[in-house]
Design an enzyme around this catalytic site. Structure first.
Site, PDB file in Angstrom:
ATOM      1  N   SER A 189     -34.356 -10.412  91.944  1.00  0.00           N
ATOM      2  CA  SER A 189     -35.413 -11.117  92.293  1.00  0.00           C
ATOM      3  C   SER A 189     -36.824 -11.282  91.547  1.00  0.00           C
ATOM      4  CB  SER A 189     -36.312 -11.018  93.964  1.00  0.00           C
ATOM      5  OG  SER A 189     -35.331 -10.612  95.258  1.00  0.00           O
ATOM      6  N   ARG A 190     -36.399 -10.950  89.920  1.00  0.00           N
ATOM      7  CA  ARG A 190     -37.409 -11.667  89.525  1.00  0.00           C
ATOM      8  C   ARG A 190     -39.000 -10.798  89.584  1.00  0.00           C
ATOM      9  NH1 ARG A 190     -33.939 -13.263  87.775  1.00  0.00           N
ATOM     10  NH2 ARG A 190     -32.959 -15.194  86.651  1.00  0.00           N
TER      11      ARG A 190
END
Length: 211
Positions: A189-190
């Protein structure tokens, strides 16, 4: 071409402060060893960013040839574009993109030429073809054809015959002395893990950065 949907999630165990060596060069060595063990293609390949006297940036890929607590060393022609830019602005950034491990390392620091003895020691270890290539190429200068380059190769081969190829006066090494080193570990999810080391008068300050 719309490539906005090209993405993948980075799966890894993450990086915690307790995982880090107090010395960033030793931490780099650990990650470099991991990259070699994992079979990363040319783990010593690094992007070298420089800028000219007007602040216009430039970047290219070169090979790291040596590193220790004093810095990170690469070699080039002293008449090349990168050398001209380093003469005007002796600061640089390095990027090691170990994508296969969801990792990257950034090194920022000042740049100085290494000693002639260091350059000679490395030059003597190079394959003969690379030694001849160093003499042949006026790196970054315009040339009208590949044929002229090959003609120069033949001339240098005749000049030195079977004897030793000496170190060119216009070729040698640079050392990037780090003032900042960042270790980046990809996460889902970065929400990546990032830690930077900042050089202090005594030792290094280590702090986590937001992704």
């Amino acid at each position: 071409m719309d490539i906005g949907d090209m993405r993948r999630d980075f799966e890894s165990d993450g990086l915690d402060r307790d995982d880090l060596n107090a010395n960033p060069v030793q931490q780099f060595e650990q990650w470099f060893t991991d990259a070699r063990t994992a079979g990363i293609l040319e783990p010593n390949a690094m992007s070298l960013a420089t800028s000219d006297r007007d602040g216009r940036p430039d970047i290219r890929t070169v090979l790291l040839k040596y590193f220790d607590d004093q810095g990170f060393v690469f070699y080039t022609n002293y008449g090349s574009r990168k050398a001209t830019e380093l003469a005007d602005n002796p600061n640089a950034a390095l990027l090691f993109p170990w994508i296969g491990l969801n990792r990257q390392v950034i090194v920022q620091g000042s740049v100085d030429k290494v000693s002639k003895s260091e350059s000679l020691r490395y030059f003597a270890s190079r394959p003969r073809g690379s030694q001849i290539g160093a003499w042949v190429s006026a790196q970054s200068q315009v040339i009208t054809s590949r044929g002229l380059l090959e003609q120069k190769v033949a001339e240098i081969k005749r000049k030195f015959g079977d004897g030793e190829v000496p170190l060119p006066s216009f070729w040698g090494g640079y050392r990037v002395t780090p003032r900042r080193i960042e270790f980046w570990q990809g996460r889902p999810s970065r929400l990546h893990d990032r830690f930077e080391y900042l050089r202090q008068e005594q030792g290094w300050l280590i702090q986590r950065l937001q992704p």
